[in-house]
Design an enzyme around this catalytic site. Structure first.
Site, short mmCIF file in Angstrom:
data_model
loop_
_atom_site.label_atom_id
_atom_site.label_comp_id
_atom_site.label_asym_id
_atom_site.label_seq_id
_atom_site.Cartn_x
_atom_site.Cartn_y
_atom_site.Cartn_z
N ASN A 53 0.86 -1.18 0.00
CA ASN A 53 0.00 0.00 0.00
C ASN A 53 0.90 1.24 0.00
O ASN A 53 1.68 1.44 0.94
CB ASN A 53 -0.89 -0.04 1.26
CG ASN A 53 -1.83 1.13 1.32
OD1 ASN A 53 -1.45 2.26 1.03
ND2 ASN A 53 -3.07 0.88 1.70
N HIS A 84 1.09 5.95 2.05
CA HIS A 84 1.90 6.76 2.97
C HIS A 84 2.92 7.63 2.24
O HIS A 84 3.37 8.64 2.77
CB HIS A 84 2.59 5.87 4.01
CG HIS A 84 1.62 5.26 4.96
ND1 HIS A 84 1.00 5.98 5.95
CD2 HIS A 84 1.12 4.01 5.04
CE1 HIS A 84 0.18 5.20 6.62
NE2 HIS A 84 0.23 4.00 6.08
N HIS A 138 -5.71 3.47 -1.46
CA HIS A 138 -7.06 3.77 -0.97
C HIS A 138 -7.42 5.21 -1.34
O HIS A 138 -6.89 6.16 -0.75
CB HIS A 138 -7.07 3.58 0.56
CG HIS A 138 -8.40 3.81 1.20
ND1 HIS A 138 -8.61 3.64 2.55
CD2 HIS A 138 -9.61 4.19 0.71
CE1 HIS A 138 -9.87 3.91 2.85
NE2 HIS A 138 -10.49 4.25 1.74
N ARG A 173 -9.60 8.03 -0.89
CA ARG A 173 -10.58 8.42 0.12
C ARG A 173 -11.43 9.59 -0.36
O ARG A 173 -10.99 10.39 -1.19
CB ARG A 173 -9.88 8.85 1.42
CG ARG A 173 -9.38 7.68 2.23
CD ARG A 173 -8.69 8.16 3.49
NE ARG A 173 -8.46 7.05 4.40
CZ ARG A 173 -9.29 6.68 5.36
NH1 ARG A 173 -10.42 7.35 5.57
NH2 ARG A 173 -9.01 5.65 6.13
N ARG A 204 -7.16 12.60 1.16
CA ARG A 204 -6.12 13.07 2.10
C ARG A 204 -4.72 12.59 1.70
O ARG A 204 -3.73 13.16 2.13
CB ARG A 204 -6.44 12.64 3.53
CG ARG A 204 -6.28 11.19 3.78
CD ARG A 204 -6.41 10.87 5.24
NE ARG A 204 -7.79 11.00 5.69
CZ ARG A 204 -8.26 10.31 6.73
NH1 ARG A 204 -7.47 9.51 7.41
NH2 ARG A 204 -9.50 10.45 7.09
N GLU A 228 -8.51 0.38 -3.32
CA GLU A 228 -9.26 0.24 -2.07
C GLU A 228 -10.21 1.42 -1.96
O GLU A 228 -9.82 2.56 -2.23
CB GLU A 228 -8.25 0.24 -0.92
CG GLU A 228 -8.84 -0.09 0.42
CD GLU A 228 -7.78 -0.04 1.52
OE1 GLU A 228 -6.65 -0.53 1.29
OE2 GLU A 228 -8.09 0.50 2.58
N THR A 282 -8.19 2.96 8.37
CA THR A 282 -9.40 2.12 8.40
C THR A 282 -9.48 1.40 9.74
O THR A 282 -8.56 0.66 10.11
CB THR A 282 -9.35 1.09 7.23
OG1 THR A 282 -8.96 1.78 6.05
CG2 THR A 282 -10.70 0.45 7.02
N GLU A 327 -10.36 -10.11 2.68
CA GLU A 327 -9.14 -9.66 3.35
C GLU A 327 -9.44 -9.61 4.83
O GLU A 327 -10.29 -8.82 5.28
CB GLU A 327 -8.69 -8.27 2.84
CG GLU A 327 -7.41 -7.84 3.55
CD GLU A 327 -6.88 -6.48 3.09
OE1 GLU A 327 -7.22 -6.03 1.97
OE2 GLU A 327 -6.13 -5.88 3.88
N HIS A 373 -3.41 -5.11 7.69
CA HIS A 373 -3.55 -4.00 8.63
C HIS A 373 -2.65 -4.18 9.84
O HIS A 373 -2.79 -5.15 10.58
CB HIS A 373 -4.99 -3.76 9.09
CG HIS A 373 -5.23 -2.29 9.36
ND1 HIS A 373 -4.80 -1.67 10.50
CD2 HIS A 373 -5.77 -1.33 8.59
CE1 HIS A 373 -5.10 -0.39 10.42
NE2 HIS A 373 -5.70 -0.14 9.27
#
Ligand code: PXP
Length: 241
Positions: A8, A11, A44, A46, A50, A71, A102, A152, A192
């Site tokens: 992912n 970040h 992801h 959003r 963000r 995602e 999440t 998942e 996660h």
């Protein structure tokens, strides 16, 4: 068969957004992750954009050579974006504007009709659908009813627990739910809060085919470089560390 890694890259975009500049670019990060052995890239998008934005996910769709997993929450806006850019996979997650990340799995029962409609739409375009769920047996029956391709398993509770007895309890829940899901024909992945230390016990759950990891890899990359951070995790998953 060793466990696969999807990275992912959100970040990286979080760092970019901290200054509102154009670097570091999460799209470049995706290419480096693939060169280092990642077998998929997750991002992801959003509602509040963000971290990654519409430009990022469009470019990611273009350049990702392994598997691009978008995602998203099952909202009309996100469904339209996904139907337009056609990722290889959509992972549906719950989304709260005020959360830092999440926070839990989907409430499949409360959102059954909405999720069923979304899954049908994606399947009409040959997009596979993964549901992000807490490790509860009832979620497996509902995932099958919803015609999901993948589940998942949310490993957040396992990852955040320091007490060994709690970790063992969570691991056993994850293991039995993974077994049940695989027996019912679902592909099982997990994610996660996973890192270079807490990943090892999950390697003993053969039904988990893939893990989705973001924070710990991008954090390590600050010190080692992204290529090495991804490569180190790939080695762990392949049992060659
Ligand atoms: N899987 C899902 C569905 C997520 O929402 C996240 C966090 O964005 C991850 C995996 C990766 O979690 P982490 O960044 O803690 O590795």
């Amino acid at each position: 068969m060793s466990m696969k890694l999807t990275v992912n890259i959100d970040h990286v975009a979080t760092i970019r957004e901290a200054r509102g500049e154009i670097e570091p670019d999460p799209v470049t990060a995706a290419g480096i992750c693939e060169l280092a052995g990642a077998e998929g890239i997750v991002s992801h998008l959003r509602e509040d954009r963000r971290h990654v934005n519409d430009r990022d996910v469009k470019l990611l769709r273009e350049i990702v050579r392994t598997k691009f997993d978008l995602e998203m929450a099952a909202t009309e806006e996100m469904i339209n974006i996904a139907m337009d850019i056609l990722p290889d996979l959509v992972t549906l997650v719950p989304e709260k504007r005020e959360e830092v990340t999440t926070e839990g799995g989907l409430n499949l029962r409360a959102n059954f009709d909405k999720l069923k409609d979304a899954i049908e739409k994606f399947h009409s375009k040959d997009i596979d659908v993964s549901l992000f769920i807490d490790p509860e047996p009832s979620n497996i029956d509902l995932s099958v009813e919803l015609n999901a391709d993948i589940i998942e398993i949310h490993t957040g509770k396992y990852s955040n627990t320091i007490k060994e007895s709690e970790q063992i309890k969570e691991l056993s829940k994850i293991g039995s739910v993974a077994k049940m899901a695989a027996e019912m024909g679902l592909i099982v992945t997990a994610g996660h809060g996973l890192n270079y230390y807490n990943i090892f016990p999950l390697l003993n759950i053969p039904e988990i085919r893939e893990v989705s990891i973001g924070h710990s890899i991008i954090s390590r990359a600050v010190f080692t470089g992204l290529h090495k951070a991804v490569e180190d995790m790939v080695k762990i998953l392949r049992g060659i560390y």
